[in-house]
Design a protein around this motif. Sequence first.
Motif, mmCIF file in Angstrom:
data_model
loop_
_atom_site.group_PDB
_atom_site.id
_atom_site.type_symbol
_atom_site.label_atom_id
_atom_site.label_comp_id
_atom_site.label_asym_id
_atom_site.label_seq_id
_atom_site.Cartn_x
_atom_site.Cartn_y
_atom_site.Cartn_z
ATOM 1 N N THR A 239 1.257 -0.985 0.127
ATOM 2 C CA THR A 239 0.155 0.135 -0.229
ATOM 3 C C THR A 239 0.686 1.568 0.287
ATOM 4 O O THR A 239 2.034 1.000 0.220
ATOM 5 C CB THR A 239 -1.134 -0.563 1.081
ATOM 6 O OG1 THR A 239 0.200 0.013 2.710
ATOM 7 C CG2 THR A 239 -1.745 -1.306 1.458
ATOM 8 N N GLN A 241 0.978 5.751 0.047
ATOM 9 C CA GLN A 241 -0.133 7.521 0.444
ATOM 10 C C GLN A 241 0.662 7.593 -0.609
ATOM 11 O O GLN A 241 2.078 8.008 -0.730
ATOM 12 C CB GLN A 241 0.361 7.608 1.899
ATOM 13 C CG GLN A 241 -0.833 6.949 2.445
ATOM 14 C CD GLN A 241 -1.059 7.174 4.234
ATOM 15 O OE1 GLN A 241 -1.425 7.491 4.568
ATOM 16 N NE2 GLN A 241 0.540 6.582 5.241
ATOM 17 N N GLY A 366 9.529 3.768 7.561
ATOM 18 C CA GLY A 366 9.035 3.714 8.099
ATOM 19 C C GLY A 366 8.415 5.378 8.548
ATOM 20 O O GLY A 366 7.543 5.711 9.505
ATOM 21 N N GLU A 367 9.162 5.577 6.604
ATOM 22 C CA GLU A 367 8.413 7.539 7.193
ATOM 23 C C GLU A 367 9.065 7.511 6.181
ATOM 24 O O GLU A 367 9.013 6.931 4.694
ATOM 25 C CB GLU A 367 10.461 8.228 7.172
ATOM 26 C CG GLU A 367 10.730 7.974 8.589
ATOM 27 C CD GLU A 367 12.133 8.873 9.328
ATOM 28 O OE1 GLU A 367 12.641 9.806 8.600
ATOM 29 O OE2 GLU A 367 12.545 8.284 10.243
ATOM 30 N N TRP A 368 8.365 9.187 5.382
ATOM 31 C CA TRP A 368 7.512 9.390 3.726
ATOM 32 C C TRP A 368 9.286 9.509 2.947
ATOM 33 O O TRP A 368 10.141 9.726 3.770
ATOM 34 C CB TRP A 368 7.158 11.112 4.382
ATOM 35 C CG TRP A 368 5.662 10.431 4.562
ATOM 36 C CD1 TRP A 368 5.100 10.054 5.849
ATOM 37 C CD2 TRP A 368 4.296 10.754 4.216
ATOM 38 N NE1 TRP A 368 3.833 10.147 5.680
ATOM 39 C CE2 TRP A 368 3.497 10.470 4.494
ATOM 40 C CE3 TRP A 368 4.170 10.998 2.266
ATOM 41 C CZ2 TRP A 368 2.059 10.031 3.297
ATOM 42 C CZ3 TRP A 368 3.653 11.014 1.339
ATOM 43 C CH2 TRP A 368 1.843 10.415 2.268
ATOM 44 N N ARG D 209 -0.590 -0.709 14.009
ATOM 45 C CA ARG D 209 0.368 0.018 13.987
ATOM 46 C C ARG D 209 0.017 0.564 12.896
ATOM 47 O O ARG D 209 -0.975 0.354 11.697
ATOM 48 C CB ARG D 209 1.307 -0.055 13.515
ATOM 49 C CG ARG D 209 2.230 -0.569 12.947
ATOM 50 C CD ARG D 209 3.791 -0.647 12.593
ATOM 51 N NE ARG D 209 4.263 -1.910 11.680
ATOM 52 C CZ ARG D 209 5.332 -1.243 10.277
ATOM 53 N NH1 ARG D 209 5.291 0.079 10.559
ATOM 54 N NH2 ARG D 209 5.018 -2.155 9.309
ATOM 55 N N SER D 211 0.152 4.502 9.644
ATOM 56 C CA SER D 211 0.760 5.616 8.913
ATOM 57 C C SER D 211 -0.599 6.466 8.148
ATOM 58 O O SER D 211 -1.031 6.382 7.781
ATOM 59 C CB SER D 211 1.740 5.421 8.260
ATOM 60 O OG SER D 211 2.561 6.298 7.529
ATOM 61 N N GLY D 212 -0.338 8.092 8.627
ATOM 62 C CA GLY D 212 -1.445 8.758 7.914
ATOM 63 C C GLY D 212 -1.109 10.118 7.155
ATOM 64 O O GLY D 212 0.331 10.957 6.930
ATOM 65 N N HIS D 213 -1.813 10.673 6.880
ATOM 66 C CA HIS D 213 -2.248 11.721 5.835
ATOM 67 C C HIS D 213 -3.136 12.702 5.950
ATOM 68 O O HIS D 213 -4.294 12.265 5.117
ATOM 69 C CB HIS D 213 -1.407 10.980 5.010
ATOM 70 C CG HIS D 213 -0.960 12.180 3.342
ATOM 71 N ND1 HIS D 213 -1.438 12.723 2.293
ATOM 72 C CD2 HIS D 213 -0.620 13.640 3.418
ATOM 73 C CE1 HIS D 213 -0.693 13.308 1.619
ATOM 74 N NE2 HIS D 213 -1.184 14.553 2.339
ATOM 75 N N GLN D 241 -2.279 4.030 5.969
ATOM 76 C CA GLN D 241 -2.195 2.406 5.284
ATOM 77 C C GLN D 241 -2.408 1.876 6.853
ATOM 78 O O GLN D 241 -2.043 2.682 8.817
ATOM 79 C CB GLN D 241 -0.841 2.295 5.492
ATOM 80 C CG GLN D 241 -0.471 3.476 4.165
ATOM 81 C CD GLN D 241 0.900 3.450 3.561
ATOM 82 O OE1 GLN D 241 1.266 2.646 2.572
ATOM 83 N NE2 GLN D 241 1.669 4.323 4.353
ATOM 84 N N GLY D 366 5.643 12.550 10.412
ATOM 85 C CA GLY D 366 5.767 11.384 9.052
ATOM 86 C C GLY D 366 5.804 10.190 8.613
ATOM 87 O O GLY D 366 6.945 9.522 8.174
ATOM 88 N N GLU D 367 5.988 9.782 10.245
ATOM 89 C CA GLU D 367 6.566 8.372 10.634
ATOM 90 C C GLU D 367 5.394 7.861 11.316
ATOM 91 O O GLU D 367 4.475 7.591 11.730
ATOM 92 C CB GLU D 367 7.244 8.178 11.991
ATOM 93 C CG GLU D 367 8.366 9.223 11.323
ATOM 94 C CD GLU D 367 9.134 9.309 12.651
ATOM 95 O OE1 GLU D 367 9.502 8.505 13.666
ATOM 96 O OE2 GLU D 367 10.691 10.200 12.430
ATOM 97 N N TRP D 368 5.368 6.035 11.174
ATOM 98 C CA TRP D 368 4.795 5.314 11.378
ATOM 99 C C TRP D 368 4.089 5.325 12.540
ATOM 100 O O TRP D 368 5.582 5.702 13.202
ATOM 101 C CB TRP D 368 4.320 4.011 11.340
ATOM 102 C CG TRP D 368 4.721 3.196 10.204
ATOM 103 C CD1 TRP D 368 5.074 4.412 8.740
ATOM 104 C CD2 TRP D 368 3.406 2.662 8.710
ATOM 105 N NE1 TRP D 368 4.991 3.258 7.303
ATOM 106 C CE2 TRP D 368 3.435 2.409 7.813
ATOM 107 C CE3 TRP D 368 2.701 1.844 9.754
ATOM 108 C CZ2 TRP D 368 2.859 1.646 6.935
ATOM 109 C CZ3 TRP D 368 1.478 1.165 9.092
ATOM 110 C CH2 TRP D 368 1.398 0.880 7.941
#
Lengths: 372, 372, 372, 372
Positions: A239, A241, A366-368, D209, D211-213, D241, D366-368
Amino acid sequence: MTDPLKVGVLGYRFMGKAHSNALARLPMFFPEAPEVERSVIVGRDEEALADAADRFGFESTATDWRDVVDDVDVFYNLGPNHLHAEPSIAALEAGAHVFCEKPLAPTLEEAEEMRDAARDADGVAGCAFNYRFVPAIQYAKGLIEDGELGEIHHVRGRYLQDWLVDPEAPWAWRMDKDLAGSGALGDLGAHTVDLARFLVGNVAGDIERVSGHLQTFVEERPVPDTDEYKPVTVDDAYTAQAEFENGAVGSFEASRFANGHKNDHTIEIHGSEGSLTFSLERLNELEVKTGDSRGYETVLVTDETDPYVDHWWPPGHVIGWEHTFVHENYEFLTAAAEDGEFHPSFEDAYEVQQVLDAIERSGETGEWVSLE
Amino acid sequence: MTDPLKVGVLGYRFMGKAHSNALARLPMFFPEAPEVERSVIVGRDEEALADAADRFGFESTATDWRDVVDDVDVFYNLGPNHLHAEPSIAALEAGAHVFCEKPLAPTLEEAEEMRDAARDADGVAGCAFNYRFVPAIQYAKGLIEDGELGEIHHVRGRYLQDWLVDPEAPWAWRMDKDLAGSGALGDLGAHTVDLARFLVGNVAGDIERVSGHLQTFVEERPVPDTDEYKPVTVDDAYTAQAEFENGAVGSFEASRFANGHKNDHTIEIHGSEGSLTFSLERLNELEVKTGDSRGYETVLVTDETDPYVDHWWPPGHVIGWEHTFVHENYEFLTAAAEDGEFHPSFEDAYEVQQVLDAIERSGETGEWVSLE
Amino acid sequence: MTDPLKVGVLGYRFMGKAHSNALARLPMFFPEAPEVERSVIVGRDEEALADAADRFGFESTATDWRDVVDDVDVFYNLGPNHLHAEPSIAALEAGAHVFCEKPLAPTLEEAEEMRDAARDADGVAGCAFNYRFVPAIQYAKGLIEDGELGEIHHVRGRYLQDWLVDPEAPWAWRMDKDLAGSGALGDLGAHTVDLARFLVGNVAGDIERVSGHLQTFVEERPVPDTDEYKPVTVDDAYTAQAEFENGAVGSFEASRFANGHKNDHTIEIHGSEGSLTFSLERLNELEVKTGDSRGYETVLVTDETDPYVDHWWPPGHVIGWEHTFVHENYEFLTAAAEDGEFHPSFEDAYEVQQVLDAIERSGETGEWVSLE
Amino acid sequence: MTDPLKVGVLGYRFMGKAHSNALARLPMFFPEAPEVERSVIVGRDEEALADAADRFGFESTATDWRDVVDDVDVFYNLGPNHLHAEPSIAALEAGAHVFCEKPLAPTLEEAEEMRDAARDADGVAGCAFNYRFVPAIQYAKGLIEDGELGEIHHVRGRYLQDWLVDPEAPWAWRMDKDLAGSGALGDLGAHTVDLARFLVGNVAGDIERVSGHLQTFVEERPVPDTDEYKPVTVDDAYTAQAEFENGAVGSFEASRFANGHKNDHTIEIHGSEGSLTFSLERLNELEVKTGDSRGYETVLVTDETDPYVDHWWPPGHVIGWEHTFVHENYEFLTAAAEDGEFHPSFEDAYEVQQVLDAIERSGETGEWVSLE
C-alpha cells in the motif's frame, strides 16, 4: 518506400505472444503502421523457441541476445526483469530502437543506467506500459487535460490479483528479489504509478513524496517438480500514500492475495469539477461524472470518435486486453520508423521506478520519502 | 499432411473484416486448426475490393461469385441477406463447404431451399451465429445441461441498439424488406432466438408457439448523397412472447431505437434451481445463481478451464467481440477438414428462421402462431 | 383547527403494518399532514387483532367492517382482493374517504362498480399503488414530462419474485382465482401497468391494445397444517406486449418463479432523446441518459430538491421501501382533509384493471385485445 | 412490569431527529424493547427546541444539560463533538446510562476521561457507531467469524462525500479543530475504523500501527450571513495505512471532496478463503465470495433469517439508513434496562479514537505510529 523494420524479440512466453500477436495484426487494422519483419526470436529452450517462432511467425531463432542486438532495427526486451538492463543497453548502443517490458528494471540503479543509455542513444527507447493505450484511458486523459475534472484532489489506484492466495501456489521467478526486484509493487504497482502520472501529471504535477508498506503473507513456496521450498523475498502486497505537487492525495495498493480478483486494476480520480473511474476487467467502459451530471455516467468507449476505435469495429463491439498491445506497438513502431518520440519512454519509466523505489524505502524506514 | 483449405469469401466490409481477421489469427492461437489459404475475395467495387484483398491477405479478387464457387474448398457467404440463398446453394452444389452469415435468408422459403440444399450436399453448411462461441455462453450452456438451473421456467432475450434513433439517420439496405427480409427482427432477433434455442433447447425443448409485434417508428429516411427519401419497409423494433415445449415462457425483444444501448444483447434464464444473465457488452462475464447461492455471482469467464480461454491469455485478461469469430471459424473449419458436424448448421438456422417467420406472421394477424 | 381524521383500517397483516407505520410517522416527518386518529382496526381473528391494535396504535378493534364504515372519516381497505369491492363501496356510500389496496378488484366487473361508486361519492377514493411515491419514480416522471426523453418509443416493465419456485411452497389465498382474481398478473403486473401509465401516459398516451400470456408452472400446492393439496387457479407468471397511442411498444412481464429475484420491479423507458431505468431493489437510484450523455448516469435520488426527500435525511442517506407508504398516505390524507384530488384514484385503478383484464382475455383467446 | 426508561436527549438537529425517530418506532417493530418515555430534549435555541420537542414527541425541553442529567435514566449525547465529554461524564456520574454520538471526543485525552468515567460508572455507556447495526454488516461479521473468509489479508475502507468540493461551501463547526477535533478523519474515518475493528477484530486482531496523511484543500470558508471567512483547521481528507496484529494490511481513506459521492462508505475485506464488499449507499446488499464461488455474489440481505430483518418486511422490501438507528437503540436500551453489555462501548470508542489519534500524529511526524 522504405525497408521493413527488422525486429528481434527476447522472450517467447506470455509477453512474447502478446507482442507477436500485436505485430501480426497491424497490417490488417493499422495499414499506415510501418512494415515489420519478424526476424528473430531469442530464448534459451531451443525446442520451445522453435515452436514459438513457428507459431508467432518469426523467421529465425537465437539463444543469445548478444547475437541479435547488432543485427536488428528494433529490439523487444520481453525477458524477466533482471534481464532488462544489459540487453536493452547493448541494443541501444548498437543503434537499435528498444521496446522493453515493465517495470523498467528490478532496481533504481539499473533503471538509471537504462535511462542514461537511452539519453545517449539515437534509437527510440520505450517501456511497454500497455494500459496507457486502452481507449478508455486515453479518453480519460483527454477529459482531465481539457479541464473536465477541474483541479485534481484525489488519485486512487489499486491492482488486485489472487493467484498467490493459495499458500501452496508454486514458487516462480516473480517471487525472488534478485530476479524480479520486487513483487506486487513492481509488477502491478508499476502500472498504477505509470497510469497515475500519465493521467494527472500535466494537471496535478509530479508525485512529490510517498509513504509505503510492503507485506509478504507467505514466506516460502514449493518449487515445482521438486520437494523443495524456496523463500519468497518480495512483497505479496503493498500500500502507499502519496502527495502530488498540487496537494492532491494519492492512495495506491496492489495485491496477489485479493481473493476473487483476477486482474482488477482500478483507477479513481476526483477533481473539483468531476470524477472518473476505470477498471481493467471492464476495459471498454469509463465511469465519468462531469459538468451538471448528478452521478457517474457509464460511457462505453467504443464509438468511432474514441481513441483507436475507428481501426476496429462498430460501436458496442468490445475489444479485449490484447488490443492495448496493438495500439502501443503501432505507436512505438511509428516513432521508430519516423525517428519520432514515444511515451512511455525510458525516462518516464525511470520516474515510475523512482516512485516504486521510494515506496520500498519508505516501507523499510517507516518514514515518508521525498522525490527530489 | 493435407493441402490447405482454399477459401473464397463473398463480402469485404464489416463481416469480411471480421472473418478475415479470424482466419488470420488461427495459426497463432489455434495451431491445431486446419491450414487455410485465403484464396479469393468477391465483391462488386473493384477498387475497394483490391484494397480489401490486400489488407485481409487474400491472393486474388473476383467480381462474380459464380466464378468462385467451383474453385474453392470453402465458400464464405458474407453478403447482404438477399444474396444468401443463390450463391450458397450453388457453392453447396459445387461441393464446397459453405459458411453463411445470419440470418440464413430474408424469407422462410429461401431458408428452406438452403436447408434442403445443405441436406443434399456433401459439404458442411454452417450459419455464422457467432454468439454461440462466446466462452461465457458455452459455459452457461454447460451449466444448464448439467442441470444446475433445474427445470427451465423463463427465457428472456433482448437485443438493444440505437443507431436509428435519429430520424435523419440515413437509409441503408438493412431497412428494405426485399434486401433484408426484416429489420431488427432478422438482424438482431435472429441472434436471440438462436441463443435461446442453443442454451435451453436440450432442456426446455423447442419453441412451440409465438406471438409477435413489429413496429416501425420512422417511415422514411434520407438516401445518402441525394435529396431523396426512401421508405423503411422493415421493423425498427419487435417484441415477442413464446412458449417452449416444457411450458417455459419466452420473452424476446429487439430495437434499433433503444437510446443509450449500442450492442446490448442480454439473455436471462430462470430455472427451478438457478438463474443466469449474460450481456454482450460485458461478454467476459456471466451472472450465475445456482445451488445454495443467495444471489447472482459475477463469474469472469476467463479461467484456463473455461471454453476456448486456454488458447488466449491468463485469467482476467479479457477478450473482445471479435474472438467469437475466431472460435466459430475454428470449429467450422475443423468440421470442414474432417467432414464432421458443425452447429449452427443450415438446419439450425432454418429453425430459427421458422420462429422469425412465425413472429412476423403473428404480428400481421394478431394471433399466436404455432410452430409445427 | 379541524378535528383529526378518524381512520378505520380493514386488514392487520403485511399491508396493515405498512400503512399503520406510515400513519405513525407522518407527524414527525410531515408535520403539515392532517392530524389522524387511528380509531379502529378490523379483522376476524380477535386475538391477533387485539395484538395488532396494540402494536399499531389503534384505539379499538372490530370484527365486522359493517360496524365501522359509518363511523369513520377515512376507511382503509387492506383486505384480500375479494374483499375490496363491497366494503369500499359501502364506505364510500357512507360518506367516508376510501383508500384501497391494489389491485382494485379481482374482476373488471367489480372494479367498474367501485369506480362508479367513487364517481357518485363525495369522499376521495384512492388506490394504494405505492410505487408512484418513490422519489426516483416521481423524478423520472418529471424528466419525461419535461421532454428530456423526447418521444417515447419503448416501455419495458418486469416484476420478478421467486417465492413460489419451490413446488412445495404452501398454498395461499393469492393462488386462488376466486379470492385473488389473478396471480402474478394482478399482484405484480398491476404495479407495472400503473407505473407505465403514470410515467408515460401524458406523453405516449394510453395503452391501446395488448397481447398476453399467462402460465401456471405448478398446478397444486400443499395446504399448511393439512395433508391436502389445493389447485393453483391463477397464473404463476405472465408476459404481455402492448401498443401505446403514439405507437410506443410495451413489453411487460412478472413472475413468482424468477429464481434469485426477491422484489425486482424494473422499468425501462427509451425515447428519442433519452432513456431511463428504475429498479425497486435499488429504489434510491435512477439510471438516466439524457441530453449529450454518452451512457446512463446513476443518479442517487436523495438530494433535498428531490421529491419528498427534504422531509427525511441529508443527501446519500437512503430511504427504504416503507417510505413510499408514508408519501402516499401523506398525499391521500391531505386530499381527504382538503376535499382535493388524489391519484391513483379508483378511476386510474379501474383503467389499470382494464389492461389486466385485456391481457388475461388475450391469453385465453390467443388474440390481441383492444382497449376502447 | 418495570417503569419506562426516562430519556433525556441533548441535540435536536440531524442526530436528534434520527434517534427520536428510532425511539418512536421501537414499540411497533421491536415490541420486546424496553418501554421508553421521551422525557426531555436539550438545546440552546428555545424556539427551535420547542418545535423539535413537539415533532419528536418529547414531554419537555431544557436549555442546560446540567438540569437534566440527574433526572433521567438514559442520557443521549447528540451534541457537537466538543460537547461530548463533560455532559456524558456528568450523566454517568449521576448514574444514568449514556449513549453518545461518534466520534467519542475531539481529543484522545477527553476520550480517555470518558472511558474512565464509564469504567467507574454503573450505567451502560455506548457510542453510537450506527453502521455496526446494518443487517448486511452483521451478516458479514458472522461470515468472517465463522471462518468463511479464512485468514484475513486485506481490510480496505473508504468513506467518500462531496459536500465541501465547492470552495465557497459555507463554514461550519465541523471545520474547526477546537469544536470538532478533526475533519473527515473524525467524522468519517471514525466509522471506518470502528467497522474494521468490529468486522475483523476477533480474527485479525487489533490494529498495531498506522501511517496517516491529512490534507486540507480549501483553507478558509465563508461564514453564512456575514462577509467573513473563517479558517478551516481540520482535514478535508485523510488516508492511512495500517497493519493488524496478524499481519493483515489496512488501507483507509475519507474525503469531503470526492465529487459525485454523497455518502459512500465502502468496506472491502479479502481473506484466504473469501472476500466481501459492503457499500453504504446500497446498504441492503453485500457482495460475498466464499467457498467454491468463482466471483462475488450479490446477496440482498433482506431475508427473515438475516439480522433484524424479521422485525421489518418480507424479503426484497429494502430498509433505509435510519433503520440502523432503530437497531442500535433497541440494543442499547435493552442493555440499559437489563444492566447488560452494549457494544460499541466507550471502551470500544476510545480504542477507535486511539487509532484516529495515531493517524493524526503520524500525519504530523511523517512516521508510522504504534498502538501499544
